[in-house]
Design an enzyme around this catalytic site. Structure first.
Site, PDB file in Angstrom:
ATOM      1  N   THR A  33      49.912  47.871  63.098  1.00  0.00           N
ATOM      2  CA  THR A  33      50.112  49.232  63.601  1.00  0.00           C
ATOM      3  C   THR A  33      49.470  49.402  64.973  1.00  0.00           C
ATOM      4  O   THR A  33      50.033  50.048  65.860  1.00  0.00           O
ATOM      5  CB  THR A  33      49.552  50.273  62.614  1.00  0.00           C
ATOM      6  N   CYS A  34      48.326  48.790  65.168  1.00  0.00           N
ATOM      7  CA  CYS A  34      47.611  48.895  66.437  1.00  0.00           C
ATOM      8  C   CYS A  34      48.436  48.296  67.579  1.00  0.00           C
ATOM      9  O   CYS A  34      48.508  48.869  68.670  1.00  0.00           O
ATOM     10  CB  CYS A  34      46.261  48.191  66.342  1.00  0.00           C
TER      11      CYS A  34
END
Length: 157
Positions: free
Chosen positions: A47-48
């Site tokens: 997600t980062c």
């Protein structure tokens, strides 16, 4: 946990630059500036890398047009990893800050234990800082990505 209206604590965050390692004193770094600081659980994580950092890269010019002096990403990783991740993400407008020992993250009360994933890491959040004071703090519930994204922060400025 740090709250809106509170000053950031004394802490050191590291950044590997073209000139070498720079250790930033948090209170000095954000003094007299308007800043957006967002935290991720880990560099190079899904997600980062797919959404959180890229959103700030894409909207950096718009954030700066709203008076933001510093856009910074912090993670409980070392400065070498943060620099490599920033380069891989074309994040030249983002200050990639390392909280290697999690001391800053612990000082603001936003640490979490990810156990097998990596131990003590930062919760996912974003804050708007003015002259070292937290003006807005958006902390994500576990496994969420809704309130700390660049679009939400841009709309809050």
């Amino acid at each position: 946990m740090i709250e809106q209206g509170q000053k950031l604590p004394a802490a050191t965050l590291s950044q590997l630059t073209a000139d070498g390692m720079v250790n930033h004193q948090v209170q000095e770094l954000f003094a007299g500036k308007k800043a957006v600081l967002f935290a991720v659980p880990g560099a190079f994580t899904p997600t980062c890398s797919e959404a959180h950092l890229p959103g700030y890269v894409v909207l950096a010019d718009q954030l700066k047009a709203k008076g933001v002096d510093i856009i910074a990403c912090v993670a409980v990783n070392d400065a070498f990893v943060m620099k490599a991740w920033g380069e891989a993400q074309n994040a030249s407008e983002i200050m990639m800050l390392a909280d290697g020992d999690a001391s800053f993250t612990k000082a603001i009360g936003l640490e979490m234990d990810t156990e097998q994933f990596g131990g003590i890491r930062s919760q996912r959040y974003a804050m708007i800082i003015e002259d070292g004071v937290v003006k807005q703090l958006n902390v994500e519930p576990p496994k969420s990505f809704e309130v700390s994204n660049a679009e939400t922060i841009l709309a809050s400025l």
